[in-house]
Design an enzyme around this catalytic site. Structure first.
Site, mmCIF file in Angstrom:
data_model
loop_
_atom_site.group_PDB
_atom_site.id
_atom_site.type_symbol
_atom_site.label_atom_id
_atom_site.label_comp_id
_atom_site.label_asym_id
_atom_site.label_seq_id
_atom_site.Cartn_x
_atom_site.Cartn_y
_atom_site.Cartn_z
ATOM 1 N N ARG A 179 38.362 28.601 46.388
ATOM 2 C CA ARG A 179 38.447 27.680 45.248
ATOM 3 C C ARG A 179 39.479 28.148 44.227
ATOM 4 O O ARG A 179 40.002 27.333 43.473
ATOM 5 C CB ARG A 179 37.069 27.467 44.615
ATOM 6 C CG ARG A 179 36.109 26.790 45.593
ATOM 7 C CD ARG A 179 34.853 26.237 45.015
ATOM 8 N NE ARG A 179 34.052 27.172 44.254
ATOM 9 C CZ ARG A 179 32.948 26.827 43.603
ATOM 10 N NH1 ARG A 179 32.510 25.575 43.644
ATOM 11 N NH2 ARG A 179 32.258 27.720 42.940
ATOM 12 N N GLU A 230 27.432 40.185 47.375
ATOM 13 C CA GLU A 230 25.972 40.123 47.267
ATOM 14 C C GLU A 230 25.331 40.208 48.648
ATOM 15 O O GLU A 230 24.275 40.776 48.819
ATOM 16 C CB GLU A 230 25.544 38.808 46.615
ATOM 17 C CG GLU A 230 25.662 38.806 45.108
ATOM 18 C CD GLU A 230 25.185 37.493 44.533
ATOM 19 O OE1 GLU A 230 23.972 37.373 44.285
ATOM 20 O OE2 GLU A 230 26.026 36.598 44.348
#
Length: 184
Positions: free
Chosen positions: A68, A105
């Site tokens: 993005r 993560e």
């Protein structure tokens, strides 16, 4: 009072619960991208991080990180009259690269940049959609350092203040158009 860009983010970014996995709330920016006026306001606001207080451009290159960040960084580069450089996931660039691996993560990732993308001394602005854990910005800064460039700062649409992004990036100047706090 929110800026035009902040108002656009509040109005057009859609929360998608449990994507890409349970417990994660994904911030979908596609409605923002589909709105010409909102996208224009956001690009101009992001580009402000590449200007000094007098409005003069202080960067030579703008980097967007996959994926993005590409969407946002290319028009920011055009707004600033600067070159655009993509930083990609491992194996996506066709010529000699520098690579940096970092923790996510949910695992590990590797980012790459063409070795000749940045000339020594080039001033670089990093652009991404979200500052979360900070790993992507930190790794990209390391790539710029390997090329001999100088990161003057970073700008993002949203900062997730409940994650350790700012701690991870250390002294890197990061401007966020909006900050998401716990429970918001």
């Amino acid at each position: 009072m929110p800026t035009t860009a902040q108002a656009a983010l509040e109005r057009l970014v859609v929360d998608v619960p449990d994507f890409p996995e349970p417990g994660v709330v994904f911030k979908d920016i596609t409605p923002l991208l589909d709105d010409h006026d909102a996208l224009t306001a956001v690009v101009q606001a992001l580009a402000a991080a590449g200007r000094d207080q007098a409005g003069e451009v202080v960067v030579d290159k703008v980097i967007g990180m996959e994926s993005r960040g590409f969407i946002l960084a290319a028009p920011v580069a055009l707004e600033l009259g600067a070159g655009f450089i993509p930083v990609r996931k491992a194996g996506k660039l066709p010529r000699a690269t520098y690579a940096v691996s970092y923790a996510l993560e949910y695992g590990e990732a590797t980012l790459e940049i063409h070795r000749d993308a940045i000339a020594p001394g080039d001033r670089v602005l990093l652009v991404d959609d979200v500052l979360a854990t900070g790993g992507t910005l930190k790794a990209t800064r390391e790539l710029v350092d390997k090329c001999g460039g100088v990161v003057v700062g970073a700008t993002v649409l949203m900062e997730l203040a409940f994650l350790p992004g700012r701690e991870t990036v250390g002294d890197l100047l990061v401007k966020a158009l909006t900050t998401i706090r716990p429970g918001s």
